[in-house]
Motif scaffolding. Structure first.
Motif, PDB file in Angstrom:
ATOM      1  N   ASN A 170      84.548  47.207  19.615  1.00  0.00           N
ATOM      2  CA  ASN A 170      83.197  47.272  20.213  1.00  0.00           C
ATOM      3  C   ASN A 170      83.493  48.178  21.408  1.00  0.00           C
ATOM      4  N   PRO A 171      82.970  49.524  21.059  1.00  0.00           N
ATOM      5  CA  PRO A 171      82.904  50.696  22.105  1.00  0.00           C
ATOM      6  C   PRO A 171      82.038  50.677  23.372  1.00  0.00           C
ATOM      7  N   ILE A 172      82.280  49.704  23.957  1.00  0.00           N
ATOM      8  CA  ILE A 172      81.516  49.289  25.308  1.00  0.00           C
ATOM      9  C   ILE A 172      82.387  50.201  26.552  1.00  0.00           C
ATOM     10  N   GLY A 173      81.179  51.127  26.845  1.00  0.00           N
ATOM     11  CA  GLY A 173      81.923  52.044  27.906  1.00  0.00           C
ATOM     12  C   GLY A 173      81.304  51.515  29.527  1.00  0.00           C
ATOM     13  N   PHE A 174      82.149  51.579  30.259  1.00  0.00           N
ATOM     14  CA  PHE A 174      82.220  51.072  31.706  1.00  0.00           C
ATOM     15  C   PHE A 174      82.082  52.240  32.731  1.00  0.00           C
ATOM     16  N   ASP A 175      81.213  52.619  33.263  1.00  0.00           N
ATOM     17  CA  ASP A 175      81.251  53.734  34.193  1.00  0.00           C
ATOM     18  C   ASP A 175      80.841  53.421  35.679  1.00  0.00           C
ATOM     19  N   ILE A 176      81.161  54.026  36.365  1.00  0.00           N
ATOM     20  CA  ILE A 176      80.479  53.693  37.899  1.00  0.00           C
ATOM     21  C   ILE A 176      80.045  55.330  38.381  1.00  0.00           C
ATOM     22  N   GLY A 177      78.734  55.244  38.435  1.00  0.00           N
ATOM     23  CA  GLY A 177      78.140  56.617  38.476  1.00  0.00           C
ATOM     24  C   GLY A 177      77.492  56.264  40.261  1.00  0.00           C
ATOM     25  N   ARG A 178      77.520  57.392  41.047  1.00  0.00           N
ATOM     26  CA  ARG A 178      76.888  57.657  42.071  1.00  0.00           C
ATOM     27  C   ARG A 178      75.648  58.087  42.070  1.00  0.00           C
ATOM     28  N   ILE A 222      72.276  42.758  20.790  1.00  0.00           N
ATOM     29  CA  ILE A 222      72.176  43.618  21.968  1.00  0.00           C
ATOM     30  C   ILE A 222      71.193  44.679  21.859  1.00  0.00           C
ATOM     31  N   LYS A 223      70.355  44.872  23.004  1.00  0.00           N
ATOM     32  CA  LYS A 223      69.261  45.824  22.824  1.00  0.00           C
ATOM     33  C   LYS A 223      69.249  46.721  24.069  1.00  0.00           C
ATOM     34  N   ILE A 261      76.333  52.661  41.047  1.00  0.00           N
ATOM     35  CA  ILE A 261      75.953  51.698  40.110  1.00  0.00           C
ATOM     36  C   ILE A 261      77.223  51.586  38.958  1.00  0.00           C
ATOM     37  N   ILE A 262      77.284  50.180  38.287  1.00  0.00           N
ATOM     38  CA  ILE A 262      77.973  50.172  37.137  1.00  0.00           C
ATOM     39  C   ILE A 262      77.014  50.383  36.002  1.00  0.00           C
ATOM     40  N   VAL A 263      77.421  51.256  35.033  1.00  0.00           N
ATOM     41  CA  VAL A 263      76.733  51.575  33.999  1.00  0.00           C
ATOM     42  C   VAL A 263      77.341  51.085  32.896  1.00  0.00           C
ATOM     43  N   LEU A 264      76.758  50.137  31.976  1.00  0.00           N
ATOM     44  CA  LEU A 264      77.588  49.548  30.626  1.00  0.00           C
ATOM     45  C   LEU A 264      76.731  50.428  29.560  1.00  0.00           C
ATOM     46  N   LEU A 265      77.604  51.200  28.745  1.00  0.00           N
ATOM     47  CA  LEU A 265      77.163  51.917  27.875  1.00  0.00           C
ATOM     48  C   LEU A 265      77.890  51.684  26.284  1.00  0.00           C
ATOM     49  N   TRP A 266      77.038  52.148  25.313  1.00  0.00           N
ATOM     50  CA  TRP A 266      77.593  51.830  23.981  1.00  0.00           C
ATOM     51  C   TRP A 266      77.830  53.071  23.539  1.00  0.00           C
ATOM     52  N   PHE A 267      79.322  53.391  23.129  1.00  0.00           N
ATOM     53  CA  PHE A 267      79.649  54.700  22.705  1.00  0.00           C
ATOM     54  C   PHE A 267      79.565  54.901  21.388  1.00  0.00           C
ATOM     55  N   ASP A 268      78.392  55.146  20.812  1.00  0.00           N
ATOM     56  CA  ASP A 268      77.857  55.138  19.438  1.00  0.00           C
ATOM     57  C   ASP A 268      78.581  55.897  18.801  1.00  0.00           C
ATOM     58  N   VAL A 325      72.399  53.204  26.741  1.00  0.00           N
ATOM     59  CA  VAL A 325      72.585  52.242  27.994  1.00  0.00           C
ATOM     60  C   VAL A 325      72.212  50.799  27.776  1.00  0.00           C
ATOM     61  N   LEU A 326      73.344  50.053  27.898  1.00  0.00           N
ATOM     62  CA  LEU A 326      73.413  48.578  27.664  1.00  0.00           C
ATOM     63  C   LEU A 326      72.739  47.668  28.886  1.00  0.00           C
ATOM     64  N   ASP A 327      73.362  48.217  30.178  1.00  0.00           N
ATOM     65  CA  ASP A 327      72.939  47.483  31.323  1.00  0.00           C
ATOM     66  C   ASP A 327      73.281  48.281  32.552  1.00  0.00           C
ATOM     67  N   ILE A 328      72.525  48.193  33.681  1.00  0.00           N
ATOM     68  CA  ILE A 328      72.990  48.629  35.084  1.00  0.00           C
ATOM     69  C   ILE A 328      73.169  47.516  35.972  1.00  0.00           C
TER      70      ILE A 328
END
Length: 146
Positions: free
Chosen positions: A91-99, A4-5, A53-60, A121-124
């Protein structure tokens, strides 16, 4: 297994664990900048007509050994990690919804994220209300407002 990059990084006012709210939407006025790396700029647009947007994060900085936790409002009751929204998980993947507040080149300013500064940030993805909102969904939220 595929690597995952990250596509970018957050620039957040939250610098250390404990500063960020339990859920980003609890502090919807706080702004975070998502900086997209040069190599992924072509994947951006102006986000015309897209408000969230949905923001997928890596809570490192999360604890990856935790398999249970106590969610806010649960009255001290521990629950299994896959039934709660804790950042501490295998697997600390964060899922946020940002305005979306603004888009300037590779910088997307959003509100509603709970990410710490420099979180990968993994994906938007666009938030699509007709698909992403599930009418009638339930969760045992003990702090639900009457």
């Amino acid at each position: 297994m595929t690597e995952i990059k990250p596509i970018g990084i957050t620039r957040s006012p939250y610098k250390i664990r404990g500063e960020a709210p339990r859920q980003g939407r609890e502090e919807d006025s706080v702004e975070t900048v998502i900086e997209i790396y040069d190599e992924f700029e072509e994947g951006l647009g102006g986000f015309e007509g897209i408000s969230h947007i949905i923001v997928l994060l890596w809570f490192d900085r999360a604890d990856r050994t935790t398999l249970s936790g106590t969610p806010h409002g649960a009255g001290g009751e521990k629950r299994p990690v896959f039934t709660i929204r804790s950042p501490n998980r295998p697997n600390p993947i964060g899922f946020d919804i940002g305005r979306i507040v603004s888009v300037d080149g590779r910088r997307i300013t959003v509100s509603g994220l709970d990410a710490l500064d420099n979180t990968p940030v993994l994906d938007i993805k666009p938030y699509v209300p007709s698909i992403d909102c599930v009418p009638g969904a339930s969760y045992p939220d003990k702090k639900k407002k009457a």
